[in-house]
Design a protein around this motif. Structure first.
Motif, short mmCIF file in Angstrom:
data_model
loop_
_atom_site.label_atom_id
_atom_site.label_comp_id
_atom_site.label_asym_id
_atom_site.label_seq_id
_atom_site.Cartn_x
_atom_site.Cartn_y
_atom_site.Cartn_z
N PHE A 109 0.79 -1.14 0.14
CA PHE A 109 -0.01 0.09 -0.06
C PHE A 109 0.81 1.10 -0.01
O PHE A 109 2.15 1.21 0.12
CB PHE A 109 -0.96 -0.02 1.17
CG PHE A 109 -0.30 -0.14 2.70
CD1 PHE A 109 0.23 0.95 3.21
CD2 PHE A 109 -0.04 -1.67 3.11
CE1 PHE A 109 0.98 0.84 4.55
CE2 PHE A 109 0.75 -1.69 4.56
CZ PHE A 109 0.96 -0.36 4.96
N VAL A 110 0.15 2.51 -0.19
CA VAL A 110 0.84 3.70 -0.33
C VAL A 110 0.15 4.45 0.79
O VAL A 110 -1.02 4.63 0.92
CB VAL A 110 0.92 4.42 -1.39
CG1 VAL A 110 1.60 5.80 -1.37
CG2 VAL A 110 1.63 3.41 -2.53
N ILE A 111 0.88 5.16 1.91
CA ILE A 111 0.23 6.29 2.67
C ILE A 111 0.89 7.78 2.25
O ILE A 111 2.15 7.80 2.11
CB ILE A 111 0.70 6.04 4.03
CG1 ILE A 111 0.26 4.63 4.59
CG2 ILE A 111 0.07 7.08 5.15
CD1 ILE A 111 0.38 4.34 6.04
N LYS A 112 -0.37 8.45 2.16
CA LYS A 112 0.42 9.83 1.75
C LYS A 112 -0.74 10.82 2.33
O LYS A 112 -1.87 10.71 2.73
CB LYS A 112 0.08 9.79 0.21
CG LYS A 112 -1.16 9.72 -0.42
CD LYS A 112 -1.04 10.09 -1.90
CE LYS A 112 -0.51 8.98 -2.67
NZ LYS A 112 -0.50 9.34 -3.99
N PRO A 113 -0.13 11.83 2.62
CA PRO A 113 -0.78 12.98 3.06
C PRO A 113 -1.93 13.68 1.86
O PRO A 113 -1.55 13.74 0.58
CB PRO A 113 -0.07 14.28 3.32
CG PRO A 113 1.20 14.12 2.73
CD PRO A 113 1.14 12.70 2.45
N THR A 114 -3.27 13.87 2.24
CA THR A 114 -3.99 14.57 1.26
C THR A 114 -3.67 15.78 0.45
O THR A 114 -4.23 16.13 -0.45
CB THR A 114 -5.48 14.40 1.86
OG1 THR A 114 -5.64 15.55 2.77
CG2 THR A 114 -5.93 12.80 1.99
N TYR A 166 -5.22 14.89 6.65
CA TYR A 166 -5.79 13.53 6.48
C TYR A 166 -4.58 12.75 6.10
O TYR A 166 -3.76 13.20 5.03
CB TYR A 166 -6.94 13.19 5.81
CG TYR A 166 -8.12 14.09 6.29
CD1 TYR A 166 -8.24 14.46 7.62
CD2 TYR A 166 -9.14 14.39 5.52
CE1 TYR A 166 -9.30 15.31 8.13
CE2 TYR A 166 -10.32 15.17 6.18
CZ TYR A 166 -10.39 15.91 7.39
OH TYR A 166 -11.23 16.35 8.05
N ALA A 167 -4.52 11.56 6.51
CA ALA A 167 -3.63 10.47 5.78
C ALA A 167 -4.62 9.42 4.99
O ALA A 167 -5.64 8.95 5.12
CB ALA A 167 -3.04 9.58 6.82
N LEU A 168 -4.13 9.49 3.66
CA LEU A 168 -4.71 8.71 2.46
C LEU A 168 -4.05 7.40 2.35
O LEU A 168 -2.74 7.52 2.15
CB LEU A 168 -4.84 9.57 1.27
CG LEU A 168 -5.36 8.80 -0.12
CD1 LEU A 168 -6.91 8.16 0.19
CD2 LEU A 168 -5.38 9.54 -1.04
N ILE A 169 -4.77 6.22 2.33
CA ILE A 169 -4.13 4.92 2.21
C ILE A 169 -4.61 4.21 0.79
O ILE A 169 -6.04 4.12 0.61
CB ILE A 169 -4.42 3.91 3.39
CG1 ILE A 169 -3.95 4.43 4.64
CG2 ILE A 169 -3.59 2.58 3.02
CD1 ILE A 169 -4.12 3.45 5.70
N GLU A 170 -3.66 4.32 0.06
CA GLU A 170 -4.06 3.58 -1.49
C GLU A 170 -3.52 2.22 -1.86
O GLU A 170 -2.39 1.90 -1.31
CB GLU A 170 -3.58 4.90 -2.54
CG GLU A 170 -4.50 6.12 -2.30
CD GLU A 170 -3.78 6.89 -3.43
OE1 GLU A 170 -4.72 7.98 -4.02
OE2 GLU A 170 -2.77 7.06 -4.03
N TYR A 171 -4.06 1.71 -2.67
CA TYR A 171 -3.24 0.73 -3.69
C TYR A 171 -2.03 1.05 -4.04
O TYR A 171 -2.00 1.89 -4.61
CB TYR A 171 -4.47 0.36 -4.78
CG TYR A 171 -3.68 -0.52 -5.90
CD1 TYR A 171 -3.93 -1.76 -5.74
CD2 TYR A 171 -3.48 0.16 -7.11
CE1 TYR A 171 -3.14 -2.76 -6.79
CE2 TYR A 171 -3.04 -0.78 -8.15
CZ TYR A 171 -2.66 -2.23 -8.03
OH TYR A 171 -2.40 -2.92 -8.86
N ARG A 172 -1.10 0.09 -3.78
CA ARG A 172 0.04 0.07 -4.18
C ARG A 172 0.49 -0.27 -5.66
O ARG A 172 0.01 -1.25 -5.94
CB ARG A 172 1.04 -0.70 -3.38
CG ARG A 172 2.44 -0.92 -4.04
CD ARG A 172 3.41 0.10 -4.00
NE ARG A 172 4.68 -0.30 -4.14
CZ ARG A 172 5.65 -0.22 -5.18
NH1 ARG A 172 4.90 0.25 -6.22
NH2 ARG A 172 6.71 -0.45 -5.18
#
Length: 354
Positions: A109-114, A166-172
């Protein structure tokens, strides 16, 4: 430098871990140039970008459409574009405490700031081994590290203006095999810079060991210039210096055909239409199974793309200003056709030939 001129790649492969530099014009290596010289080269600096292209064409009221990645994704999905699947949005300190519960069953996964920018705050996870997570570089991330990273995102450590986020968790993204070969473990992305809906310049950003799986050039990634007309790679840079081979992999970066190029151009123009911004950068990744994915839109695209292509942006932006005034009602197909016709590069031999 003529716009169709391209620097031919060297034929000799580098020693392991040593990038080979191309024979390039001296302006790439000089720290100071007079304003007259910069004008002749068509190089756009930050002040010119802001004054002539960004501020007049990007109304402040539209910025949140792209500064907030959640809003951008919603717009893209409404236009029928494919985006990376959202696994979760973490909004509170409580969410940070239960991040592992939210990620249950997700090993990559990827975690990124919105509201992040410049690649700051993006954490890429490739797999999980035992209780810990593994980044593309092989570095282990403990559950505590993961929680702390999310907490830093929520506190606004990486966001524009330092505001709470917010922290966004997305498909890698699982990059197409062709592009995996050009990147050190991380997923490369393609940036297309647009003016008035016309594709102006494009580059691939490929990760290195130094950039830790991220594609930001300031963090050590490689920038690869792409011909707008065909989608073939024509030049490459690392830390501002032109190279021919990837510094870690030793593979040629020149003469590579980007997959689904027509779709990529269509997506880029659609992003301009859906946001209303006149000057912007569109970031797209190519997934092995899902094809091109719209990742994000940037209202303040950087200027290193000029180095990757060896062409000053002004040589392309000024003709677009004229064309837009001449034909303000041009449709999507006409804009793409114009860019292909007028911004075509002299192509090197495809990789593996010549």
């Amino acid at each position: 430098m003529g716009e169709s001129e391209v620097i031919e790649p060297l034929s000799e492969k580098p020693d392991a871990g040593k990038p080979v530099f191309q024979d390039v014009p001296k302006w790439y290596h000089r720290w100071f140039r007079t304003p007259k010289e910069l004008r002749e080269l068509g190089v756009v600096g930050i002040n010119m970008r802001n004054a002539r292209f960004l501020l007049p064409n990007n109304p402040r009221r539209l910025y949140d459409l792209v500064d907030n990645k959640l809003r951008t994704k919603a717009l893209a999905e409404a236009e029928g574009m494919t985006v990376a699947e959202t696994y979760g949005v973490l909004r509170t300190p409580h969410d940070a405490n239960i991040v592992e519960k939210i990620l249950k069953g997700k090993e990559a996964f990827v975690i990124k700031p919105t509201r992040g920018s410049g690649g700051k705050g993006i954490m890429v996870i490739d797999k999980k081994v035992g209780k810990n997570y593994i980044k593309p570089s092989g570095t282990e991330v403990t559950p505590g590290d993961l929680k702390n990273h999310v907490s830093n995102i929520l506190a606004g450590l990486f966001s524009l203006g330092g505001k709470r986020d917010y922290a966004l968790i997305e498909y890698r993204v699982q990059p197409a095999t062709l592009l995996t070969d050009m990147s050190f473990q991380g997923a490369p992305d393609i940036r297309v810079v647009m003016l008035h809906g016309y594709p102006v310049m494009a580059m691939l950003r490929a990760s290195t060991k130094e950039s830790d799986g991220r594609s930001n050039l300031h963090q050590g990634a490689v920038g690869v210039g792409i011909d707008i007309a065909t989608g073939m790679s024509v030049r490459a840079i690392h830390h501002g210096k032109p190279i021919t081979y990837h510094p870690d992999l030793g593979i040629s970066l020149i003469g590579v055909q980007m997959p689904d190029w027509e779709t990529i151009l269509e997506m880029a123009v659609t992003c301009q239409e859906m946001t209303g911004l006149g000057y912007l950068g569109v970031d797209i990744m190519i997934d092995e199974n899902k094809g091109p994915l719209m990742i994000e839109v940037n209202a303040r695209p950087g200027l290193a793309i000029q180095m990757a292509n060896g062409i000053g942006l002004l040589k392309r932006l000024e003709p677009i200003v004229i064309e837009h005034k001449r034909n303000p009602g041009a449709d999507r197909a006409a804009k793409i056709a114009y860019s292909k016709k007028h911004f075509r590069a002299k192509l090197p031999a495809p990789r593996g030939e010549g």
